[in-house]
Scaffold this active site. Sequence first.
Site, PDB file in Angstrom:
ATOM      1  N   GLY A 173      38.695  37.937  47.860  1.00  0.00           N
ATOM      2  CA  GLY A 173      38.004  37.529  46.632  1.00  0.00           C
ATOM      3  C   GLY A 173      38.312  38.494  45.501  1.00  0.00           C
ATOM      4  O   GLY A 173      39.418  39.057  45.406  1.00  0.00           O
ATOM      5  N   SER A 174      37.322  38.725  44.681  1.00  0.00           N
ATOM      6  CA  SER A 174      37.563  39.470  43.440  1.00  0.00           C
ATOM      7  C   SER A 174      37.935  40.930  43.661  1.00  0.00           C
ATOM      8  O   SER A 174      38.455  41.567  42.740  1.00  0.00           O
ATOM      9  CB  SER A 174      36.333  39.403  42.551  1.00  0.00           C
ATOM     10  OG  SER A 174      36.061  38.054  42.251  1.00  0.00           O
ATOM     11  N   THR A 175      37.673  41.474  44.848  1.00  0.00           N
ATOM     12  CA  THR A 175      38.099  42.861  45.042  1.00  0.00           C
ATOM     13  C   THR A 175      39.619  42.965  44.918  1.00  0.00           C
ATOM     14  O   THR A 175      40.147  44.015  44.596  1.00  0.00           O
ATOM     15  CB  THR A 175      37.690  43.410  46.431  1.00  0.00           C
ATOM     16  OG1 THR A 175      38.177  42.534  47.438  1.00  0.00           O
ATOM     17  CG2 THR A 175      36.171  43.515  46.553  1.00  0.00           C
ATOM     18  N   PHE A 176      40.307  41.821  45.149  1.00  0.00           N
ATOM     19  CA  PHE A 176      41.764  41.834  45.049  1.00  0.00           C
ATOM     20  C   PHE A 176      42.218  41.998  43.602  1.00  0.00           C
ATOM     21  O   PHE A 176      43.370  42.320  43.330  1.00  0.00           O
ATOM     22  CB  PHE A 176      42.346  40.548  45.657  1.00  0.00           C
ATOM     23  CG  PHE A 176      43.831  40.592  45.825  1.00  0.00           C
ATOM     24  CD1 PHE A 176      44.401  41.297  46.873  1.00  0.00           C
ATOM     25  CD2 PHE A 176      44.677  39.957  44.924  1.00  0.00           C
ATOM     26  CE1 PHE A 176      45.771  41.355  47.025  1.00  0.00           C
ATOM     27  CE2 PHE A 176      46.052  40.015  45.071  1.00  0.00           C
ATOM     28  CZ  PHE A 176      46.598  40.720  46.124  1.00  0.00           C
ATOM     29  N   LYS A 177      41.299  41.742  42.643  1.00  0.00           N
ATOM     30  CA  LYS A 177      41.650  41.901  41.224  1.00  0.00           C
ATOM     31  C   LYS A 177      42.106  43.335  40.946  1.00  0.00           C
ATOM     32  O   LYS A 177      42.850  43.582  39.995  1.00  0.00           O
ATOM     33  CB  LYS A 177      40.467  41.529  40.342  1.00  0.00           C
ATOM     34  CG  LYS A 177      40.233  40.022  40.277  1.00  0.00           C
ATOM     35  CD  LYS A 177      38.945  39.662  39.569  1.00  0.00           C
ATOM     36  CE  LYS A 177      38.703  38.152  39.662  1.00  0.00           C
ATOM     37  NZ  LYS A 177      37.306  37.823  39.335  1.00  0.00           N
TER      38      LYS A 177
END
Lengths: 482, 440
Positions: free
Chosen positions: A215-219
């Site tokens: 999810g957004s941690t991959f941003k």
Amino acid sequence: MNKPLRRLSIAILALFALLLANANYVQVINASNLREKPGNSRTLMDSYARERGDIVAGEQAIATSVRTDDAYKYRRIYKNGPMYAPATGFYGLYNATGIERAENSMLSGEDDRLFVRRTIDLFQGRKPRGATVQLTLRPRAQRAAYQALKGYQGAVIALDPKTGAILAMATSPSYNPNKLTGHDTDEVNRVQKRLAKNDNAPLVNRPLQGRYPPGSTFKLVTAAAALSSGKYSPDTMVPSPTQYQLPNTQTPLNNFGGEICGDGQQSSLEDALTISCNTAFAKLGVKLGDDAVRQQAERFGFGDSFEVPMPAEQSVFPEDPDKAQTALSAVGQYEVAATPLQMAMVSSAIANDGDLTEPHVVDEVRAQNLKTIESADPQSHGRAVSPEVARQLTKMMESVVESGTGTSAQMSGTKVAGKTGTAQHGTGQPPHAWFTGFAPADNPQVAVAVVVEDGGSMGSEATGGQIAAPIARSVMQSVINQ
Amino acid sequence: MLVFATLIGLVAFANVEVVMNDRLPPDIAWYAGGLVLIATITHLFVRFFAKYADPVLLPCVFLLNGLGLVMIHRLDLSVGDGGAGMQFIWTMLGIVLFVLVLFFIRDHRTLRNFMYTAGAAGLLLLAIPAVLPDAMSEVNGAKLWIKIGGFSIQPGEFAKLLLLVFFAGYLVTKRDVLSLAGRRVLFIDLPRAKDLGPVLVAWLASLGVLVFERDLGSSLLFFGIFVAMLYIATERVSWLIIGVLLFVGGAFLAYSLFSHVQLRVNIWLDPFKYPDEAGQIIQGLYGLAHGGLTGTGLGQGRPDLIPYAKSDYIFPSLGEELGLAGVMALLIVYMLIVARGMRTALAVRDGFGKLLAAGLSISMGLQIFVVIGGVTKLIPLTGLTTPFLSQGGSSLVANWALLALLLRISDAARRPVGERAAADRGGDRKSEAATEVFTR
């Protein structure tokens, strides 16, 4: 009649020669191959008959061998079994996992490096004993991680960013390894079968083996790719529409809860990360291209196999996504899959000026006479980002905790850097709640990753900020206040 | 040598006791005394009744029998039941039979007079289990037992000896016709059908019974002995070729007809693919591998993990605890017995003696090859006993009788010329015994 007699004598002699040759083959040439067959209980019994070394965390032996009066001579006992299970694993009849398996040759004392010791013991008439394995786990951090996960399904892993030492590694639900070390095979088989069938997968070591969409941690990875390209800085304005029609599809991508980023048209890269703007990062990913994002991910360790020494699953970024898939991948969806260890390594590399250290959980191996046989030596896995990019990312992550989605990771008196994630996985399923980060932001001592499956108690309402960030905070706190 | 063999057995026994019970048995002096007494009596008996007999054979057998007893005792201790006691009684019975055979059969040539009786009795013994109901004859899928109450014997072991006597006698009588008459086809002298008939019938009968009793090991054994003896008697390679062809055909037939034969072969090719069915052979191999070069030491391995460790698998059990060194020693002792037997066959002057001694030695050699080759995965596994080592009364007693016959023939073979003449004058004189002397 003597001619055939002589000939037959020779024939029989030849048969005996065959038997002798075959005996040599079985007992010497092929012997080690046979000895290492997984089902060979003799090899196992042999190691049971020997006193196995301890596994130690902090000052405390968490796995010890106690004498039994049955044929197997020793039995393994685990202190705080469920809490340490993802690290220790268990050592039972015909089966071993975790450190018990990965460091078996040391613990059992069969390792060649223990040969001299073993020989001396033999001559002094002392019973040979396996080596002690000291783990890098900190009992306080481990306890904090284990307690914080109570009631959830998920994982926590904490690393020392400078050395790569694993400070905490918890999984929930866990299991009691003591129940798998008994010498009543039927009973052990029953317990094992029940655990293996359990839908909540207590035997899975989630920090290393659980693979989730990040999810957004991959941003963080997408942002790192952008910054590393040299064309972006945290202040660069990027397009951030309220809705983004994925290239060549009818599918619209929204921000979480339909929120607006910046002015609804564009926002700074830092702001986009702070409030975890999906459209901005999806568009950024397409702009950078899947190759740039994948290469950045690989520098953080995606696609590599880590053995800590237990093997961790590989984290992956899709091979050949089209533009729409690249957009989704850039925000940690589609086929991106990461272990909690991997996401902790992303934070760890950022915390360590961009240098990624190899994660490890064995600090030291000591022989019976306390002499160190092997000790951990921090190894770099390579540079993930430049120190400059690391500094920029740190600043952006601080902003996330200060004023963005990660405010519940705040600690009084300590600056925290982090990133939340709320990962969709299949329609109708509540999202996984993620948090990864490190603290103190200006002098990192601990990097952490937390995943709570299916949003924990909050179900579909869950966000990484609400569920995962407080868990991360309590783990980071336990390390810093030590 | 006998003293040495006895000593090895005793030391091994003491070793097992110390390792497994942490002490020497209090009555070890009795055991030692008893054993020495038995060995001495047996030895003196042989010295008196067969004083020219090969001196190597008896010590070899004592060694094997002793080690077998020790191993069975050692397995008793870990499994927690008794077997060695019974085996000891069988050993005594075996020695008694040994003594009786040596005592009553002063000249092996007398046996020739009973060859048809022996043949018929052998076939009858073989056939009994086949006609008995399964409950009285079947053990682990093979119907080759006679079970009465808690007592069971394997008549095949005795039938083997009787049939050997018959084969030897019959072949000596017919050897001329078997070897001379016939047509020549493609460089091979084919025997006449009518000469082939009777032996073929005897063979088919025993083979049929064995297949019916699902004991392929013995079947193979009988066939091998028969062909070998035929070859010795006729000196014609054609018999060997016919034999091999028959064997290949029979093996193929058995493979395609019986599912248990197919399973055996498949297990042999890759035992690890059949962990359930091949558990025994896998455990046996693990044991052997575990023993390695020098073995774990008596009492310190886990041969009790092997199913039927005391009977079919006694050899791997010994291999685990005595290692390759022990295995080679045992094989060499066996080789010695067989080689001495063959030498006896070469040296003895009458055809019947030659054939009988060769038959006895070859049967021993082949049996060892089939069973040890089977348990060490050289050839597919067949359930045969390991001579003198395995637990099992019939086998032990029959093998002691076999030894007695062999010693009797070797006594005749090694007798100095002067005494031989005296013996011939007094003994049962057969015409071809004299012709043998001339043809030598």
